[in-house]
Design a protein around this motif. Structure first.
Motif, PDB file in Angstrom:
ATOM      1  N   GLY A   1      -2.749  -8.045   7.431  1.00 11.53           N
ATOM      2  CA  GLY A   1      -3.396  -7.317   8.512  1.00 11.53           C
ATOM      3  C   GLY A   1      -3.024  -5.848   8.509  1.00 11.53           C
ATOM      4  O   GLY A   1      -2.150  -5.397   7.768  1.00 11.53           O
ATOM      5  N   LYS A   2      -3.708  -5.085   9.369  1.00 12.89           N
ATOM      6  CA  LYS A   2      -3.476  -3.644   9.475  1.00 12.89           C
ATOM      7  C   LYS A   2      -2.962  -3.317  10.867  1.00 12.89           C
ATOM      8  O   LYS A   2      -3.439  -3.862  11.859  1.00 12.89           O
ATOM      9  CB  LYS A   2      -4.769  -2.872   9.206  1.00 12.89           C
ATOM     10  N   VAL A   3      -2.000  -2.411  10.917  1.00 12.18           N
ATOM     11  CA  VAL A   3      -1.420  -1.998  12.188  1.00 12.18           C
ATOM     12  C   VAL A   3      -1.634  -0.503  12.371  1.00 12.18           C
ATOM     13  O   VAL A   3      -1.378   0.286  11.467  1.00 12.18           O
ATOM     14  CB  VAL A   3       0.095  -2.309  12.234  1.00 12.18           C
ATOM     15  N   ALA A   4      -2.117  -0.129  13.545  1.00 13.31           N
ATOM     16  CA  ALA A   4      -2.265   1.279  13.871  1.00 13.31           C
ATOM     17  C   ALA A   4      -0.999   1.745  14.574  1.00 13.31           C
ATOM     18  O   ALA A   4      -0.533   1.106  15.509  1.00 13.31           O
ATOM     19  CB  ALA A   4      -3.471   1.487  14.791  1.00 13.31           C
ATOM     20  N   HIS A   5      -0.427   2.860  14.117  1.00 12.16           N
ATOM     21  CA  HIS A   5       0.748   3.404  14.793  1.00 12.16           C
ATOM     22  C   HIS A   5       0.801   4.903  14.527  1.00 12.16           C
ATOM     23  O   HIS A   5       0.015   5.449  13.765  1.00 12.16           O
ATOM     24  CB  HIS A   5       2.023   2.713  14.328  1.00 12.16           C
ATOM     25  N   PHE A   6       1.729   5.572  15.160  1.00  9.15           N
ATOM     26  CA  PHE A   6       1.840   7.010  14.998  1.00  9.15           C
ATOM     27  C   PHE A   6       2.488   7.336  13.665  1.00  9.15           C
ATOM     28  O   PHE A   6       3.591   6.879  13.375  1.00  9.15           O
ATOM     29  CB  PHE A   6       2.657   7.604  16.136  1.00  9.15           C
ATOM     30  N   HIS A   7       1.817   8.165  12.904  1.00  5.57           N
ATOM     31  CA  HIS A   7       2.296   8.523  11.572  1.00  5.57           C
ATOM     32  C   HIS A   7       3.632   9.265  11.665  1.00  5.57           C
ATOM     33  O   HIS A   7       3.735  10.324  12.265  1.00  5.57           O
ATOM     34  CB  HIS A   7       1.263   9.412  10.876  1.00  5.57           C
ATOM     35  N   GLY A   8       4.654   8.676  11.070  1.00  5.46           N
ATOM     36  CA  GLY A   8       5.943   9.341  11.021  1.00  5.46           C
ATOM     37  C   GLY A   8       6.742   9.277  12.303  1.00  5.46           C
ATOM     38  O   GLY A   8       7.890   9.729  12.341  1.00  5.46           O
ATOM     39  N   ALA A   9       6.162   8.711  13.378  1.00  3.75           N
ATOM     40  CA  ALA A   9       6.878   8.649  14.653  1.00  3.75           C
ATOM     41  C   ALA A   9       7.651   7.347  14.742  1.00  3.75           C
ATOM     42  O   ALA A   9       7.255   6.330  14.174  1.00  3.75           O
ATOM     43  CB  ALA A   9       5.890   8.754  15.806  1.00  3.75           C
TER      44      ALA A   9
END
Length: 798
Positions: A462-470
């Motif tokens: 699956g794919k997870v959306a999150h803050f890049h580098g945070a």
């Protein structure tokens, strides 16, 4: 990712403006970017606002929408061209001629046309002209109400600006896409444009904003805007006309077997596909009120399939689309509907009321595109399947083969949507909060569990959306901010900030966005729970593998209409794959005893880590097991009070309302663990499965506006005590209910099974007697059955 405003070009400028919240790109890899720029607000920066308005009015750069990839739209005369193409269709002309002929036959039989008259032939020709002229006029009116009217680029530029202003206020973090997917989609769009073929976008449907997001993306990227199938319940004053000029194709919610209207819809779709116009239809047919994918609706899908199967259209490309939201605007109304409140009719005041929510900060929208595939190639691959052997007849003539093909097409699209869906931060937090044993969770543990869940999701592909580098803590904080205090509460005055789910029913919408990834593992965990809940040592909690397979098969059949199972080689292959995955994760172990029996049980490692993985899977599926159990118990209400009332049919809606009332009562009395189990969608799914399996018989009366009615099949009807009239704890229905109950979460109120059974059956009996009394009083004549049952097909045995 470059966070500065990029120059406006026709390529792919995918960034937010400086200082906007779009500068904080939520992404799971470097290809994910914000597609919609944050629009300037007059009250904040009037100069920038005037500049943006001027750019849209003048049609500067990509805003002009001039050099689109695909067939030309938004020009004067577009609508008339489409109408002319529809009216010229041989299929429509044949239908008009057929209806005219049938009407003439009726008029001859009713002696409105006199065959003995010397002027019969002349009168018949004159009447034929009158009928066909009337039919053409009616057809033109239906066409005008149906077809989209993409006539003006000035209109679409203004509409794009206005809608983007509203959308970026509500979803302040923007609309995100994957650049690699967009590049791939562009290559297919170029190919389709050269071949004059359509791209058929088939998105999932969670919100009315789904209509907007895909149109904005196509406009921003310079693709031909798709014609969007929309129910005419949205065609109310002002809004309806606006949407029709932006690409909406209005269709009735029910065709009522109107042959002219059905032919007209098919002809319109044929005309669009033959001319290579892009097309959009929501595969689920209606918005999902529960957060997970619904089963496919086959109406419009059958028109698309028929167009290519018959050769009226050479080919088209199918593109499944996933739209995910941090927070869905309509969730409050969804909860009301699921709890039995009537659905509110769409109107302008309701639309304006919903628009007020646009002042909230609802996070972001993620739109993902599966790789398009040829519908013609799909049909060819289906023709080669053994089940579609030549002895079953031509693919054009065999309704059974076409029906199977249509079903396969629908579930393939849903499987593709699940494969590309992104799990949002709010779904991560919601899932964790609803899969914990405690009342609440500390911030550090919440962060750890979110990290753990991200790992589980990615391990499942699956794919997870999150803050890049945070850091994960930042992701959690932003998710909590979007969910708000009405969903997630905070306990003050403790040693650590502690969170808990305030509204578990509404929160379940976000948890359900992850369940498709773990459904096979969840069913295995629930099946094993029949032994695990007994307690004792590991040896007591082990389960013979054959028994495990039997229980998982039972649950899979039970939830066939509830979940979209992983595409694969069938139940056995999916079960084997899931068991292997649980073994690799050291959750369960499978071994053969010295007696030669194969067992499955929890590993020592899983016990040492507090059954963290195992409990997670159980908590995911338990609410649905509760709903299925409630549905089965509610069937007890259909037991006739006496032999004299066995021919009484119960109104389906009243039966389901009674089931909801039973569920609410059992929940507040402690016999039902999950309040969300009383939601009407799960109960409807359960009743559909019961009808498919022949447990209940459902009947409809074509000549009545009343809804379907139902009764228990004779061999599933429970017996009553001859003296007291009480329902007996025996029979097929009782055994079926008990098999579901084995997998229910064990609660303090349910440890005394006999007491629970007596209490629950007593309440079911009370509600059932009220149902029968109501139906008896509504009959028009003594002992008159309400309807005659239709034949019920039994597909499989649970």
């Amino acid at each position: 990712m470059d966070n500065t405003r990029s120059a406006v070009t026709m390529e792919l400028p995918l960034s937010g403006g400086p200082g906007s919240e779009a500068d904080l790109p939520l992404q799971h890899d470097s290809t994910e970017q914000n597609l919609v720029e944050h629009m300037a607000r007059f009250e904040v920066n009037p100069y920038e606002w005037f500049r943006e308005v001027a750019l849209f009015v003048s049609g500067s750069g990509w805003r002009a929408y001039e050099k689109v990839t695909g067939q030309p739209v938004f020009y004067s005369g577009y609508t008339e061209k489409i109408k002319s193409g529809i009216m010229a269709s041989p299929m429509l002309q044949r239908m008009l001629a057929e209806l005219t002929g049938k009407r003439l036959e009726v008029e001859e039989q009713e002696h409105l046309l006199d065959r003995t008259s010397p002027t019969f032939e002349t009168d018949k020709v004159k009447r034929q002209d009158e009928i066909i002229s009337s039919l053409r006029e009616a057809t033109n009116t239906m066409i005008d109400n149906m077809v989209c009217k993409m006539e003006s680029k000035y209109f679409i530029r203004s509409a794009y600006y206005m809608v983007t202003q509203l959308l970026t206020r509500a979803y302040h973090q923007g609309i995100y896409v994957d650049r690699q997917e967009i590049d791939r989609l562009r290559s297919y769009a170029d190919m389709a444009a050269k071949q004059k073929r359509s791209i058929i976008f088939l998105p999932c449907h969670k919100s009315h904003l789904d209509y907007v997001s895909l149109q904005l993306i196509c406009y921003r990227l310079g693709f031909t805007l798709p014609v969007v199938v929309a129910g005419d319940n949205l065609n109310f004053p002002l809004v309806g006309s606006f949407l029709q000029h932006a690409g909406a194709m209005w269709i009735r919610r029910s065709f009522d077997k109107d042959p002219l209207y059905i032919t007209l819809v098919q002809t319109y779709i044929d005309t669009l596909l033959q001319n290579g116009y892009n097309f959009e239809c929501f595969i689920e047919g209606t918005r999902s009120r529960t957060g997970k994918l619904l089963g496919p609706r086959f109406g419009i899908l059958s028109f698309l399939l028929d167009s290519v199967i018959t050769g009226r259209t050479e080919d088209a490309y199918i593109c499944p689309v996933s739209s995910q939201y941090d927070k869905v605007i309509e969730v409050d109304s969804y909860v009301s509907e699921l709890l039995g409140q009537p659905k509110q009719k769409e109107n302008l005041s309701g639309f304006l009321s919903a628009s007020s929510v646009l002042t909230l900060k609802l996070g972001r929208v993620d739109v993902r595109f599966h790789e398009p595939w040829s519908l013609k190639d799909f049909i060819k691959s289906q023709e080669l399947r053994p089940s579609h052997a030549p002895n079953q007849g031509s693919i054009e003539r065999s309704k059974e083969v076409r029906s199977r093909m249509l079903r396969t097409l629908g579930y393939k699209v849903l499987s593709d949507i699940n494969a590309i869906s992104v799990v949002m931060p709010t779904a991560l937090v919601g899932t964790i909060l609803l899969t914990l044993r405690g009342r609440g969770v500390g911030r550090s543990e919440l962060i750890r569990r979110v990290d753990w869940l991200c790992g589980r999701i990615q391990a499942k592909g699956g794919k997870v959306a999150h803050f890049h580098g945070a850091p994960t803590g930042y992701v959690v904080d932003r998710a909590l901010e979007v969910l708000g205090p009405s969903l997630v509460g905070t306990v003050e005055g403790l040693a650590e900030q502690t969170f808990y789910a305030v509204d578990r029913f509404q929160m379940s919408f976000y948890r359900n966005m992850t369940i498709h990834l773990f459904i096979s593992e969840a069913l295995i965990a629930a099946a094993m729970y029949t032994r695990v809940k007994q307690g004792g040592g590991p040896a007591i909690q082990r389960m013979v593998q054959a028994e495990l397979t039997d229980q998982v098969t039972f649950l899979s059949q039970l939830f066939r209409g509830e979940f979209i199972f992983p595409a694969g080689e069938g139940l056995a292959a999916n079960l084997e794959r899931a068991v292997a995955g649980l073994q690799a994760d050291e959750v369960i172990e499978v071994f053969t005893s010295y007696e030669g029996k194969t067992y499955a049980g929890l590993t020592d490692i899983e016990r040492q880590r507090g059954r963290e993985n195992y409990d997670f899977y159980c908590f995911l599926i338990w609410p649905f097991i509760e709903a299925a159990w409630l549905g089965a118990v509610s069937l007890m209400c259909l037991t006739p009070p006496s032999a004299a009332e066995v021919d009484i049919w119960i109104d389906m809606k009243k039966a389901q309302d009674s089931a909801q009332l039973l569920g609410k009562t059992l929940y507040h009395q402690g016999d039902l663990s999950y309040f969300e189990a009383v939601n009407k969608e799960s109960l409807k799914n359960a009743y559909s499965r019961f009808a498919e399996e022949g447990i209940i018989v459902v009947a409809t009366n074509k000549d009545s506006k009343a809804g379907p009615t139902m009764r228990l099949s004779p061999d599933w009807t429970p017996r009553r005590d001859g003296q007291t009239g009480a329902l007996l704890l025996q029979g097929r229905l009782w055994d079926f209910t008990e098999k579901i109950a084995k997998c229910r979460r064990e609660g303090k109120n349910r440890r005394d099974g006999a007491t629970v059974s007596t209490r629950v059956l007593s309440m079911a009996n009370k509600l059932g007697l009220a149902l029968f009394e109501d139906m008896i009083s509504s009959r028009t004549a003594p002992n008159e059955p309400l309807v005659a049952p239709k034949k019920v097909q039994r597909r499989s045995k649970l």
